[in-house]
Design a protein around this motif. Structure first.
Motif: not given
Length: 303
Positions: A43-62
């Motif tokens: 359908h095409d209604r209410w919570r119809s569509a969304s897009l999230v984009v995330s960029h993570v920065r920090g120290e080296e990931w362990n």
């Protein structure tokens, strides 16, 4: 404009605090998730569509979150289309159209075994976003009905929105794990939420997982172990909603309780991954005749 300046200053300070606390800051990863009810109940209604984009920065990931507030920062952009049931000829008794753009910074950290995140987003809504025109253009490409919501949108506004989450992971049997969590949010929507996510398989092992706002589906912000094969992710939560600027409309009575139930499959390949999930969203206002199913998709390539 004073509110916008204050919020942007707060976001800058959050990022600056992280920069001051962590030397050698670098890009750790990107993540995204696309939602559309056409991928769910078609359908095409209410919570119809969304897009999230995330960029993570920090120290080296362990493989685990740092124990310092601000040492790891996720910069988040999100666009969402919340619509009446019929976007071509909206019913006067239905909810107003919400075109939302949000920009924010979230820090993810850990105290003992408890994983936490705290973030501030600037949520911009109303005709000023031109999200309705974007949706209309997309409908034109797909030969769908036009979006005609002039006079049926929420007013232009900017809502600073704080979100806090805390959760703890427990392993059980083989590759199974469960992570209960609580979430508090204040701003565009003010609510308290409690729920849990259950995973069978290698998804999320040693990774930083982020939570999508409309559905609660998890997506990867920083990659961990790439355990080849198929994983299943199940989850659900219930929220008490104290206030929603999206439903602040005469004649619309918001539901004070909302439920979400979700399931997804994640396939990890040698050179990439693919995720598809579906989420049931309960009614958000009393005159909404039923809940809805929203589909989610995410893909990545490894180089």
């Amino acid at each position: 404009m004073n509110v916008l300046r204050n919020v942007m200053a707060s976001l800058f300070l959050l990022g600056a605090t992280g920069a001051a606390m962590a030397e050698g800051r670098q890009s750790l990863g990107w993540g995204s998730l696309f939602n559309n009810d056409a991928l769910g109940d078609d359908h095409d209604r209410w919570r119809s569509a969304s897009l999230v984009v995330s960029h993570v920065r920090g120290e080296e990931w362990n493989g685990t979150r740092p124990d310092r507030f601000g040492a790891l920062i996720e910069y988040r952009f999100r666009v969402e289309m919340i619509t009446p049931e019929n976007v071509a000829t909206p019913n006067a008794s239905d909810r107003l159209y919400v075109g939302a753009l949000s920009f924010g910074a979230h820090t993810h950290f850990q105290k003992g075994a408890v994983e936490m995140s705290l973030g501030l987003d600037v949520v911009v809504v109303g005709p000023q976003t031109n999200v309705d025109q974007l949706q209309d253009s997309l409908h034109g490409l797909l030969s769908s009905s036009g979006v005609n919501v002039d006079g049926s949108q929420v007013d232009n506004a900017i809502y600073p929105t704080l979100t806090f989450e805390a959760g703890r992971e427990f392993n059980f049997g083989g590759n199974g794990k469960i992570r209960p969590f609580v979430e508090l949010q204040a701003g565009a929507e003010t609510l308290a939420r409690v729920g849990a996510d259950v995973t069978f398989g290698g998804f999320g092992r040693g990774a930083l997982l982020l939570r999508d706002s409309p559905t609660g589906q998890l997506y990867t912000g920083v990659a961990g172990e790439r355990a080849l094969g198929l994983s299943m992710i199940l989850g659900g939560d219930i929220a008490y909603v104290a206030d929603s600027q999206y439903l602040d409309t005469p004649g619309i009575v918001p539901e004070d309780m909302r439920a979400r139930l979700r399931a997804g499959l994640h396939q990890q390949f040698r050179k990439g991954s693919l995720f598809y999930g579906v989420t049931y969203l309960s009614e958000e206002f009393e005159s909404q005749p039923e809940g809805q199913l929203v589909g989610s998709i995410s893909a990545s390539l490894n180089f």
